[in-house]
Design an enzyme around this catalytic site. Structure first.
Site, PDB file in Angstrom:
ATOM      1  N   GLY A 126      -1.029  -1.124  -0.393  1.00 47.53           N
ATOM      2  CA  GLY A 126      -0.353   0.050  -1.101  1.00 47.53           C
ATOM      3  C   GLY A 126       0.128  -0.839  -1.956  1.00 47.53           C
ATOM      4  O   GLY A 126       1.150  -0.425  -2.976  1.00 47.53           O
ATOM      5  N   SER A 180      11.071   0.012   7.333  1.00 52.14           N
ATOM      6  CA  SER A 180      12.235   0.718   6.136  1.00 52.14           C
ATOM      7  C   SER A 180      13.889   0.786   7.584  1.00 52.14           C
ATOM      8  O   SER A 180      13.423   0.477   8.158  1.00 52.14           O
ATOM      9  CB  SER A 180      11.850   1.872   6.188  1.00 52.14           C
ATOM     10  N   SER A 181      14.657   0.659   6.241  1.00 50.96           N
ATOM     11  CA  SER A 181      16.038   0.976   7.006  1.00 50.96           C
ATOM     12  C   SER A 181      16.429   1.675   8.162  1.00 50.96           C
ATOM     13  O   SER A 181      16.810   1.666   8.903  1.00 50.96           O
ATOM     14  CB  SER A 181      17.482   1.172   6.368  1.00 50.96           C
ATOM     15  N   CYS A 182      14.745   3.371   8.090  1.00 48.53           N
ATOM     16  CA  CYS A 182      15.466   3.739   9.033  1.00 48.53           C
ATOM     17  C   CYS A 182      15.129   3.643  10.493  1.00 48.53           C
ATOM     18  O   CYS A 182      14.426   4.422  11.353  1.00 48.53           O
ATOM     19  CB  CYS A 182      14.214   4.934   8.808  1.00 48.53           C
ATOM     20  N   TYR A 188       8.395   8.912  11.649  1.00 49.87           N
ATOM     21  CA  TYR A 188       8.174   7.997   9.900  1.00 49.87           C
ATOM     22  C   TYR A 188       8.871   6.743  10.839  1.00 49.87           C
ATOM     23  O   TYR A 188       8.295   5.725  11.185  1.00 49.87           O
ATOM     24  CB  TYR A 188       8.866   7.971   9.579  1.00 49.87           C
ATOM     25  N   LYS A 221       6.767   3.612  12.378  1.00 54.22           N
ATOM     26  CA  LYS A 221       7.537   1.785  11.155  1.00 54.22           C
ATOM     27  C   LYS A 221       8.196   1.096  12.106  1.00 54.22           C
ATOM     28  O   LYS A 221       7.340  -0.104  11.915  1.00 54.22           O
ATOM     29  CB  LYS A 221       9.005   2.340  10.015  1.00 54.22           C
ATOM     30  N   PRO A 264      13.353  -3.736   3.858  1.00 59.41           N
ATOM     31  CA  PRO A 264      14.084  -3.291   2.786  1.00 59.41           C
ATOM     32  C   PRO A 264      15.059  -2.633   2.655  1.00 59.41           C
ATOM     33  O   PRO A 264      14.913  -1.000   3.525  1.00 59.41           O
ATOM     34  CB  PRO A 264      12.701  -2.851   1.709  1.00 59.41           C
ATOM     35  N   HIS A 296      12.891  10.383  -3.230  1.00 60.20           N
ATOM     36  CA  HIS A 296      14.422  10.557  -2.596  1.00 60.20           C
ATOM     37  C   HIS A 296      15.502  10.697  -3.816  1.00 60.20           C
ATOM     38  O   HIS A 296      15.378  11.172  -4.857  1.00 60.20           O
ATOM     39  CB  HIS A 296      14.496   8.904  -2.476  1.00 60.20           C
TER      40      HIS A 296
HETATM   41  N1  NAP Z   1      10.334   4.303  -0.136  1.00 67.85           N
HETATM   42  C1  NAP Z   1      11.842   3.581   0.318  1.00 67.85           C
HETATM   43  O1  NAP Z   1      12.982   3.897  -0.163  1.00 67.85           O
HETATM   44  C2  NAP Z   1      11.458   2.284   1.502  1.00 67.85           C
HETATM   45  C3  NAP Z   1      12.865   1.801   1.858  1.00 67.85           C
HETATM   46  C4  NAP Z   1      12.345   1.169   2.460  1.00 67.85           C
HETATM   47  C5  NAP Z   1      10.806   0.468   3.212  1.00 67.85           C
HETATM   48  N2  NAP Z   1       9.964   1.470   2.140  1.00 67.85           N
HETATM   49  C6  NAP Z   1       8.295   0.647   2.730  1.00 67.85           C
HETATM   50  O2  NAP Z   1       7.664   0.450   1.407  1.00 67.85           O
HETATM   51  C7  NAP Z   1       6.337   1.036   1.620  1.00 67.85           C
HETATM   52  C8  NAP Z   1       5.957   1.632   0.861  1.00 67.85           C
HETATM   53  O3  NAP Z   1       6.786   2.856   0.516  1.00 67.85           O
HETATM   54  P1  NAP Z   1       6.959   4.083  -1.126  1.00 67.85           P
HETATM   55  O4  NAP Z   1       7.995   4.729  -0.211  1.00 67.85           O
HETATM   56  O5  NAP Z   1       7.063   2.826  -1.375  1.00 67.85           O
HETATM   57  O6  NAP Z   1       4.990   4.730  -0.633  1.00 67.85           O
HETATM   58  P2  NAP Z   1       4.638   4.897  -1.787  1.00 67.85           P
HETATM   59  O7  NAP Z   1       4.983   4.483  -3.154  1.00 67.85           O
HETATM   60  O8  NAP Z   1       3.536   5.832  -1.667  1.00 67.85           O
HETATM   61  O9  NAP Z   1       3.382   3.960  -1.334  1.00 67.85           O
HETATM   62  C9  NAP Z   1       2.833   3.845  -0.609  1.00 67.85           C
HETATM   63  C10 NAP Z   1       1.455   2.843  -1.013  1.00 67.85           C
HETATM   64  O10 NAP Z   1       0.748   2.753  -0.040  1.00 67.85           O
HETATM   65  C11 NAP Z   1      -0.325   3.364  -0.039  1.00 67.85           C
HETATM   66  N3  NAP Z   1      -1.139   4.294   1.535  1.00 67.85           N
HETATM   67  C12 NAP Z   1      -1.371   5.067   1.475  1.00 67.85           C
HETATM   68  N4  NAP Z   1      -1.692   5.484   2.766  1.00 67.85           N
HETATM   69  C13 NAP Z   1      -2.649   4.580   2.267  1.00 67.85           C
HETATM   70  C14 NAP Z   1      -4.316   4.518   3.147  1.00 67.85           C
HETATM   71  N5  NAP Z   1      -4.526   5.645   4.254  1.00 67.85           N
HETATM   72  N6  NAP Z   1      -5.193   4.062   2.616  1.00 67.85           N
HETATM   73  C15 NAP Z   1      -4.515   2.896   1.536  1.00 67.85           C
HETATM   74  N7  NAP Z   1      -3.469   2.460   0.818  1.00 67.85           N
HETATM   75  C16 NAP Z   1      -2.773   3.572   1.316  1.00 67.85           C
HETATM   76  C17 NAP Z   1      -0.667   4.399  -0.934  1.00 67.85           C
HETATM   77  O11 NAP Z   1      -1.520   3.808  -2.205  1.00 67.85           O
HETATM   78  P3  NAP Z   1      -2.189   5.620  -2.735  1.00 67.85           P
HETATM   79  O12 NAP Z   1      -1.236   5.468  -3.627  1.00 67.85           O
HETATM   80  O13 NAP Z   1      -3.586   5.196  -3.325  1.00 67.85           O
HETATM   81  O14 NAP Z   1      -2.298   6.493  -1.264  1.00 67.85           O
HETATM   82  C18 NAP Z   1       0.750   3.448  -1.761  1.00 67.85           C
HETATM   83  O15 NAP Z   1       0.208   2.050  -2.808  1.00 67.85           O
HETATM   84  C19 NAP Z   1       5.961   1.218   2.927  1.00 67.85           C
HETATM   85  O16 NAP Z   1       5.956   0.561   3.409  1.00 67.85           O
HETATM   86  C20 NAP Z   1       7.374   2.135   3.994  1.00 67.85           C
HETATM   87  O17 NAP Z   1       7.586   2.231   4.970  1.00 67.85           O
HETATM   88  C21 NAP Z   1      10.205   1.992   1.538  1.00 67.85           C
END
Ligand code: NAP
Length: 306
Positions: free
Chosen positions: A11, A106-108, A135, A139, A162, A178
């Site tokens: 990611g 994730s907190s969900c 989702y 997770k 996180p 968000h």
């Molecule tokens: N957003 C929040 O507030 C939050 C809170 C807690 C935890 N998280 C966790 O943090 C992580 C990132 O989430 P995010 O919200 O930051 O999402 P995001 O910005 O969309 O990042 C997702 C990452 O995963 C990669 N990815 C997705 N599908 C893929 C695939 N099939 N193959 C290779 N790479 C792939 C994406 O690459 P591409 O761009 O190339 O698709 C991107 O680099 C997740 O595990 C999420 O559960 C997020």
């Protein structure tokens, strides 16, 4: 001093993953280039990547995530993509001998009615929030795979949870953003259009915890560099703001001069959502970017992209 491990941040192309790569770089460690990252839904491609690159440390920050819109529109994509990506990466990391792994949940994953602030041991205490069930279950499945690999094989695979993060690289689109990104984009548009007011969903009283993306990344690297633990570990700031307070701060940052109104016919969601991060604090980690400063940096980045 730890011998330089070969590090893969799954990611790494987006906000959180690239922030983790920067945090490793600041600590003197380089990561495999994100351009090498295969499609994580493809098991053969993931296996070939691990076989060729032999990463020793893995941070899992990949997968599909989004706001309530995406959760309603594409629950099947969300559960499938996240199950496939996490399963392939964790399984390959184990089979190809990664020495250490951090899985970011994730907190969900916590129940809808968990006592606030949410402690790690409240997982599975009662039902999950229904709006992002698909989702959340994916997770949780990744989290349990991580826990099971550690338990069965004695590997140093760790789980962190996180809180909501925000920062440069966020998605600002109306479909997937968000709350921070959504309000920033809407206030900028309202300022440009000279709108006299802007309606915010809900009463504005709901309280949420946010962490700047570089702080989440800093915590992830802090944990990778010196810690190993059983079960999930929360990563949060320990404080929350109301949506109305957030909106006022963004009003100042975006120079929106209109009035903020609250559409109380729309739902507030949970009255408060905040993680209890005292275990992480006890290890000696604390966030370093004040909330208002993080918002300003994020808005500056957003304006540069426009
Ligand atoms: N957003 C929040 O507030 C939050 C809170 C807690 C935890 N998280 C966790 O943090 C992580 C990132 O989430 P995010 O919200 O930051 O999402 P995001 O910005 O969309 O990042 C997702 C990452 O995963 C990669 N990815 C997705 N599908 C893929 C695939 N099939 N193959 C290779 N790479 C792939 C994406 O690459 P591409 O761009 O190339 O698709 C991107 O680099 C997740 O595990 C999420 O559960 C997020």
């Amino acid at each position: 001093m730890i011998a330089a491990p070969k590090i893969f941040v799954a990611g790494g192309s987006k906000a959180l993953g690239s922030a983790i790569q920067r945090a490793f770089a600041q600590a003197g460690h380089s990561c495999l280039a994100s351009a090498l990252e295969p499609d994580l839904r493809n098991q053969r491609a993931v296996d070939a990547f691990f076989e060729a690159q032999q990463p020793e440390w893995v941070v899992y920050a990949a997968g599909k995530a989004g706001g309530i819109g995406l959760n309603r529109r594409a629950p099947a994509d969300l559960i499938l993509d996240n199950l496939l990506c996490a399963t392939h990466v964790l399984h390959a990391a184990h089979r190809f001998g990664a020495r250490k792994l951090l899985y970011l949940a994730s907190s969900c994953v916590y129940p809808k009615d968990a006592t606030q602030p949410i402690q790690e041991d409240s997982m599975y205490g009662s039902p999950l929030e229904p709006t992002n069930l698909a989702y959340a279950v994916s997770k949780l499945a990744g989290l349990e795979l991580c826990r099971a690999l550690r338990q069965q094989h004695g590997v140093d695979f760790n789980i962190a949870v996180p809180t909501n993060y925000f920062g440069p690289g966020d998605d600002f689109s109306p479909e997937n953003s968000h709350v921070v990104g959504a309000l920033m984009a809407r206030m900028r548009a309202a300022t440009a259009a000279g709108d006299p007011d802007l309606a915010i969903w809900g009463t504005g009283k709901a309280r949420r915890e946010f962490l700047y993306v570089d702080d989440v990344a800093d915590a992830a690297v802090f944990l990778m560099l010196g810690h190993s633990w059983e079960g999930p570990l929360n990563i949060g700031s320990g404080s929350a703001v109301s949506i109305a307070e957030l909106a006022q701060m963004l009003k100042a940052i975006t120079n929106f001069s209109g009035a903020l109104t609250y559409d109380t016919s729309k739902p507030d969601g949970m009255p408060v959502k905040i993680l209890d991060s005292s275990r992480l604090a006890g290890l000696g980690w604390a966030p370093s970017v004040p909330f208002a400063e993080g918002l300003r940096r994020t808005y500056d980045w957003y304006l540069q992209q426009k």
